[in-house]
Design an enzyme around this catalytic site. Structure first.
Site, PDB file in Angstrom:
ATOM      1  N   THR A 107       0.828  -1.205   0.000  1.00 17.11           N
ATOM      2  CA  THR A 107       0.000   0.000   0.000  1.00 17.11           C
ATOM      3  C   THR A 107       0.861   1.252   0.000  1.00 17.11           C
ATOM      4  OG1 THR A 107      -1.784  -1.165   1.132  1.00 17.11           O
ATOM      5  CG2 THR A 107      -1.854   1.237   1.197  1.00 17.11           C
ATOM      6  N   CYS A 108       1.917   1.265   0.815  1.00 13.34           N
ATOM      7  CA  CYS A 108       2.798   2.438   0.882  1.00 13.34           C
ATOM      8  C   CYS A 108       3.476   2.681  -0.466  1.00 13.34           C
ATOM      9  CB  CYS A 108       3.842   2.266   1.977  1.00 13.34           C
ATOM     10  SG  CYS A 108       3.136   2.151   3.631  1.00 13.34           S
ATOM     11  N   THR A 109       3.945   1.616  -1.094  1.00 13.35           N
ATOM     12  CA  THR A 109       4.584   1.758  -2.404  1.00 13.35           C
ATOM     13  C   THR A 109       3.595   2.316  -3.409  1.00 13.35           C
ATOM     14  OG1 THR A 109       6.143  -0.031  -1.938  1.00 13.35           O
ATOM     15  CG2 THR A 109       5.784   0.534  -4.258  1.00 13.35           C
TER      16      THR A 109
END
Length: 154
Positions: free
Chosen positions: A47-49
């Site tokens: 999700t962060c990527t």
């Protein structure tokens, strides 16, 4: 969550964090320009990527509005440097590793149970005042259209 996140109209908590080269970035030194501080849980996570890739792919929206992007996690500098080399983000990644989560705590979004920041974004004007913010719970990504709407109001 640890504390209360600053809202529109509140002074932005200051922070001093190292970038991927270990060079300190002082938020107070950036007065005179608008800054978007984007806290994210972990480098190399899905999700962060995805969120940071989306910001990178749309960085011209922020640049056109005169907003500098700073992305912050509790990962150590070395992990952020490796991630930056893989992804080639066009903005600074800052490490809130030590004292662990101090910046995330100052922004009221440190998750003590897991030891990382929640997904919090804070648009700070040239005078150091929060103009817009959003905090998402674990597993819920932020929406690019929310950022665009905030930029339009700046």
């Amino acid at each position: 969550m640890d504390g209360t996140a600053p809202r529109a109209g509140d002074p932005a908590p200051d922070l001093t964090l190292p970038d991927t080269h270990g060079t300190p970035t002082h938020l107070a030194d950036l007065r005179g320009e608008s800054v978007l501080v984007v806290f994210f849980p972990f480098a190399f996570s899905g999700t962060c990527t995805g969120e940071l890739r989306e910001l990178h792919e749309n960085v011209e929206d922020f640049e056109a509005a005169g907003v500098r992007l700073l992305a912050v996690s509790t990962d150590p500098v070395f992990a952020l440097k490796a991630w930056h080399e893989v992804e080639g983000f066009g903005f600074d990644l800052l490490s809130d590793f030590w004292p662990h989560g101090a910046a995330a705590r100052a922004y009221g979004i440190f998750d003590e149970s897991s030891g990382h920041a929640l997904r919090g974004s804070f648009l700070i004007d040239a005078d150091g005042i929060v103009r817009w913010s959003v905090v998402r719970p674990r597993g819920r990504r932020r929406d690019l259209e929310d950022y665009r709407a905030a930029l339009a109001e700046l």
